[in-house]
Write an enzyme that holds these catalytic residues in place. Structure first.
Site, PDB file in Angstrom:
ATOM      1  NE  ARG A  16      -3.982  -2.035   1.251  1.00 16.99           N
ATOM      2  CZ  ARG A  16      -4.905  -2.286   2.169  1.00 16.99           C
ATOM      3  NH1 ARG A  16      -5.213  -1.366   3.038  1.00 16.99           N
ATOM      4  NH2 ARG A  16      -5.530  -3.432   2.185  1.00 16.99           N
ATOM      5  CB  SER A 101      -8.619  -2.480   0.690  1.00 19.43           C
ATOM      6  OG  SER A 101      -9.686  -2.977   1.444  1.00 19.43           O
ATOM      7  CG  HIS A 102     -10.268   0.071   4.212  1.00 21.42           C
ATOM      8  ND1 HIS A 102      -9.578  -1.114   4.176  1.00 21.42           N
ATOM      9  CD2 HIS A 102      -9.722   0.795   5.223  1.00 21.42           C
ATOM     10  CE1 HIS A 102      -8.667  -1.112   5.139  1.00 21.42           C
ATOM     11  NE2 HIS A 102      -8.729   0.034   5.783  1.00 21.42           N
ATOM     12  CE  LYS A 111      -6.512  -6.340  -0.200  1.00 24.00           C
ATOM     13  NZ  LYS A 111      -7.914  -6.530   0.230  1.00 24.00           N
ATOM     14  CG  ASP A 243     -13.832  -3.742   1.491  1.00 24.38           C
ATOM     15  OD1 ASP A 243     -14.391  -4.450   0.634  1.00 24.38           O
ATOM     16  OD2 ASP A 243     -12.732  -4.057   2.004  1.00 24.38           O
ATOM     17  CG  ASP A 245     -10.646  -4.872  -1.862  1.00 26.15           C
ATOM     18  OD1 ASP A 245     -11.329  -4.480  -0.896  1.00 26.15           O
ATOM     19  OD2 ASP A 245      -9.694  -5.666  -1.736  1.00 26.15           O
ATOM     20  CG  ASP A 247     -11.661  -7.913   0.395  1.00 25.56           C
ATOM     21  OD1 ASP A 247     -12.117  -6.828   0.804  1.00 25.56           O
ATOM     22  OD2 ASP A 247     -10.463  -8.234   0.551  1.00 25.56           O
ATOM     23  NE  ARG A 248     -12.608  -4.907   5.116  1.00 28.17           N
ATOM     24  CZ  ARG A 248     -12.547  -3.894   5.997  1.00 28.17           C
ATOM     25  NH1 ARG A 248     -12.793  -4.105   7.272  1.00 28.17           N
ATOM     26  NH2 ARG A 248     -12.249  -2.682   5.583  1.00 28.17           N
ATOM     27  CG  HIS A 330     -11.473  -9.855   6.008  1.00 29.79           C
ATOM     28  ND1 HIS A 330     -11.292  -9.745   4.649  1.00 29.79           N
ATOM     29  CD2 HIS A 330     -10.862  -8.779   6.549  1.00 29.79           C
ATOM     30  CE1 HIS A 330     -10.602  -8.649   4.381  1.00 29.79           C
ATOM     31  NE2 HIS A 330     -10.343  -8.036   5.518  1.00 29.79           N
TER      32      HIS A 330
END
Length: 450
Positions: A16, A101-102, A111, A243, A245, A247-248, A330
């Site tokens: 990141r 992500s967020h 990732k 979020d 991307d 995934d959550r 997650h």
């Protein structure tokens, strides 16, 4: 020839950094090339989220990977869980997802996973990628890799819905979904076309990596206020927030309440036990005590774990556990190569909710029986010293050190642990009553701040 760049962009589980200063196409090229050479990859896929810098990053990563000799399949704009799906389903031996992500708009990141969507962390390959990118000790590949393109979201949508035992039995719900201008805005229609009876009320589905409406970080309640309003005004049966991307996933009940990741873990755990009776279900130690209770009540075997996907996924693989959940939104699935997916968690919630209770609040009531503080982060100079102080202050409780310091009492518990990435202590407290939770929280914070 050594390369000078800011190696602090390599975090415990990913990369990141701020675009332009820390993370540039030049750095992305080095990382793409190092990923292939250091880990011996030959056939990888690369996807990206909606951040404006993603296109240049994709081009640079692809050049680096093909220069190292790997064949690259670009899978375009995608959610992180759809990238994991692509690696597992189509048999790639590696994958790189361009996302922060967020994180706020000025960031981007990466990732990574190897074959079977196995995530890599600093300890399991990412450190070698970093060191090779810095040293520049690249070897010339025997051949330059090829570049191709593939559309994966149709197959991904079908895969997600396959986690519902009988899609025809899902109630004709009205669901507000807040994509936060992130990747769920693209993926949701591919999934819900297989559930035609469900009406989706879309919020912020326009892909926009500048996040004009609110941060794509639904773990904070203030970022779910638009969703709450939509659920109440449109008389929805429930809401779901993703979020950046995607995934959550977090849910909002029909009354506008915010059931946390523990409640979803319990619900998906119960749904999983209906498919795989008697199986083990993993939960991290920050989850509510209601989670292991629900698992045992429905004939499952609760497995308590540390926090973090790099520890949870291998443990699930080793013990063949079909589902694992974390308080942070997650959720991990064996039939998804043990990778996380917010979308699959939502599918299993719909499966369970359609069967249990008239409303969502009724369906989750058995797991929503305690009071939680949520994660409280405090900057500290010496995290280890503070954790020792906590253990001393609460020495009359039952203490364990599986992850940080957990102190258990009959009617409440607390956990304090260090952040992997920042000089922070993370505190979580739960009580059987609100008063017990608040008293424990305030006592722990007095030690941390003292």
């Amino acid at each position: 020839m050594p390369n000078a760049f800011d190696t602090s962009i390599f975090k415990s589980y990913d990369v990141r950094g701020i675009v332009g200063s820390q993370l540039t196409p030049e750095v992305a090229y080095l990382i793409g090339r190092a990923f292939v050479q250091a880990l011996g990859r030959t056939n990888i896929c690369i996807g990206r989220d909606m951040r404006p810098s993603g296109e240049a990053m994709l081009e640079a990563l692809t050049r680096g990977a093909t220069d190292a000799g790997a064949d690259v399949t670009q899978i375009g704009l995608i959610s992180t869980d759809a990238l994991y799906f692509a690696v597992g389903h189509y048999g790639f031996d590696g994958g790189m997802m361009i996302t922060a992500s967020h994180n706020p708009a000025e960031y981007n990141g990466l990732k990574f996973c190897r074959e079977q969507a196995q995530a890599i962390s600093l300890d399991t390959g990412l450190g070698e990628v970093r060191d090779l990118a810095v040293s520049g000790a690249f070897t010339d590949a025997k051949r330059k890799g090829t570049v191709s393109h593939r559309e994966v979201l149709d197959d991904f949508g079908r895969h997600c819905v396959s986690f519902i035992r009988d899609p025809a039995k899902v109630k004709p719900y009205t669901i507000a979904i807040d994509a936060g201008n992130g990747m769920a805005g693209l993926t949701v229609p591919y999934v819900f076309k297989y559930l035609p009876q469900v009406k989706v009320v879309p919020l912020f589905f326009e892909l926009d990596g500048t996040f004009p409406n609110h941060p794509a970080s639904p773990i904070e309640d203030e970022n779910k206020l638009d969703l709450r309003r939509a659920v109440l005004e449109r008389h929805c049966d429930l809401g779901a927030a993703f979020d950046g991307d995607a995934d959550r996933m977090f849910i909002v009940d029909e009354r506008g309440g915010f059931p946390d990741g523990s409640i979803v873990t319990a619900a998906v755990g119960v749904a999983t036990l209906k498919k795989y009776p008697g199986s083990k279900i993993l939960y991290n130690l920050i989850c509510s005590r209601s989670v292991p209770e629900a698992i045992e009540k429905h004939g499952g075997i609760p497995v308590r774990s540390q926090v973090g996907h790099s520890l949870i996924k291998p443990e699930m693989r080793e013990q063949n556990i079909p589902f694992g959940g974390e308080h942070s939104g997650h959720f991990y699935f064996r039939e998804n190569w043990f990778a996380d997916s917010g979308m699959i968690a939502l599918m299993q919630c719909l499966d369970l909710f359609s069967e249990e209770g008239e409303t969502i609040t009724e369906a989750i009531a058995p797991y929503n029986t305690r009071f939680r503080s949520g994660e409280i982060n405090t900057k500290v100079a010496d995290a280890d010293a503070k954790m020792r102080e906590i253990a001393a202050r609460f020495s009359d409780g039952t203490i364990d050190h599986l992850d940080g310091v957990t102190v258990e009492y009959p009617n409440w518990w607390l956990n304090v642990r260090k952040s992997n990435t920042e000089p922070l202590l993370r505190l979580n407290v739960e009580g059987d009553t609100k008063e017990l939770m608040e008293r424990g929280r305030d006592a722990a914070l007095a030690v941390i701040a003292g």
